[in-house]
Design an enzyme around this catalytic site. Structure first.
Site, mmCIF file in Angstrom:
data_model
loop_
_atom_site.group_PDB
_atom_site.id
_atom_site.type_symbol
_atom_site.label_atom_id
_atom_site.label_comp_id
_atom_site.label_asym_id
_atom_site.label_seq_id
_atom_site.Cartn_x
_atom_site.Cartn_y
_atom_site.Cartn_z
ATOM 1 N N ARG A 94 25.050 63.164 36.164
ATOM 2 C CA ARG A 94 24.513 62.118 35.282
ATOM 3 C C ARG A 94 24.785 62.482 33.823
ATOM 4 N NH1 ARG A 94 18.515 60.327 36.742
ATOM 5 N NH2 ARG A 94 19.033 58.686 35.247
ATOM 6 N N CYS B 290 15.180 63.764 29.729
ATOM 7 C CA CYS B 290 15.699 63.556 31.077
ATOM 8 C C CYS B 290 16.060 62.088 31.211
ATOM 9 C CB CYS B 290 14.675 63.999 32.117
ATOM 10 S SG CYS B 290 13.070 63.201 31.933
#
Length: 314
Positions: free
Chosen positions: A189, A247
């Site tokens: 990611r 995050c």
């Protein structure tokens, strides 16, 4: 005002110590140990059924999506922080009193429980800890589970924000440019190879990949402080440095802040995280390097893709 020693208080508790505490002071207000079950994942955000099927005796279910976030706040990411009044109501529903010890637990190596740990610390709750190894460690130690719902007597604790440092989007950008901003998501990611939840793939330019999975061992327990210090030093995060963490939406970023605290490193959490950044016109970087190949972000998006297969990520 931020209390700089907030993350220096005890962070973890092991299963045997928790069991002893629960047996020792089961009912005494202001000196009890209250267990909060924060089971949540991208795949299964509602953990009520899992809680009812088996939980630590007396543990109160905490709904991460509705009690540890306020989705009415627009433009602040997928899990905006709740207001003080909302968290106060939740804390009282959980039965918390000032002076109690709160122990947060999940079945994801503390990656969802860390959100409750950080938020309660931010709210000035004096003693909150994560069960090291989570529910699996409790079971492995031979301690029992109970089933059904737990409805405690209401508590009287009150949230007073400011006891942990928090960053907005501008400060996160500044930390990435001038300090050490750690990206707690999985490497793919960060690199922009996949993005199962947010509208744009990649990372904040200047941020360094530091997946939370590397904070724990195969048993789901946090690595020893020396090992964590070595891990973070290799990424440039050392005591005294300006360090931040983010995050996907501020959930597993709290796990990174906890790991940094165990290593003796103060860090600020950027709660809006990638879910906020990727919905603005801020630049986006891809690839394995912090700077990467930059491009303009996709801008605001109304639609959110379905959660991906990695349930531990926010």
């Amino acid at each position: 005002m931020t209390r700089p020693d907030a993350a220096r208080r005890p962070i973890l508790i092991d299963a045997d110590e928790l069991a002893a505490r629960l047996a020792e002071h089961p009912e005494r207000r202001g000196a009890r140990t209250v267990v909060l079950d924060v089971r949540w994942s991208l795949q299964q955000p509602d953990g009520r059924d899992a809680h009812r099927a088996g939980h630590i005796p007396g543990a109160v279910y905490v709904d991460l999506d509705t009690e540890l976030a306020d989705h009415a706040r627009q433009g602040e990411g997928r899990h905006p922080l709740p207001g003080e009044a909302a968290l106060t109501r939740a804390m009282r529903r959980w039965g918390l009193h000032d002076g109690d010890t709160a122990v947060v637990v999940d079945d994801l190596a503390n990656q969802s429980a860390a959100r409750a740990w950080w938020l309660l610390r931010y709210a000035g709750f004096d003693d909150v800890r994560m069960l090291d190894g989570g529910l699996a460690a409790w079971v492995a130690a031979g301690h029992p589970l109970e089933t059904g719902d737990v409805v405690p007597e209401p508590g009287d604790a009150t949230a007073h924000y400011g006891s942990m440092p928090v960053a907005g989007i501008d400060e996160a950008a500044a930390i990435a440019a001038e300090g050490v901003l750690l990206d707690a998501r999985a490497g793919e990611r960060y690199r922009g190879e996949v993005e199962p939840v947010d509208p744009e793939a990649g990372h904040i330019p200047g941020a360094i990949s530091a997946p939370t999975a590397a904070n724990v061992g195969a048993d789901g327990r946090f690595l020893a402080p020396d090992a964590l210090r070595t891990r973070f030093a290799e990424l440039g995060a050392v005591p005294g440095a300006r360090v931040g963490a983010y995050c996907g939406s501020g959930v597993t970023g709290a796990h990174e802040v906890a790991a940094l605290a165990l290593a003796g490193i103060d860090a600020v959490l950027y709660p809006g995280s990638w879910s906020q950044w990727s919905r603005t016109d801020r630049p986006v970087a891809t690839g394995a390097e912090p700077g990467g190949a930059e491009r303009g972000a996709a801008g605001p998006s109304e639609a959110e893709p379905a959660p991906g297969p990695d349930g531990a990520e926010s």
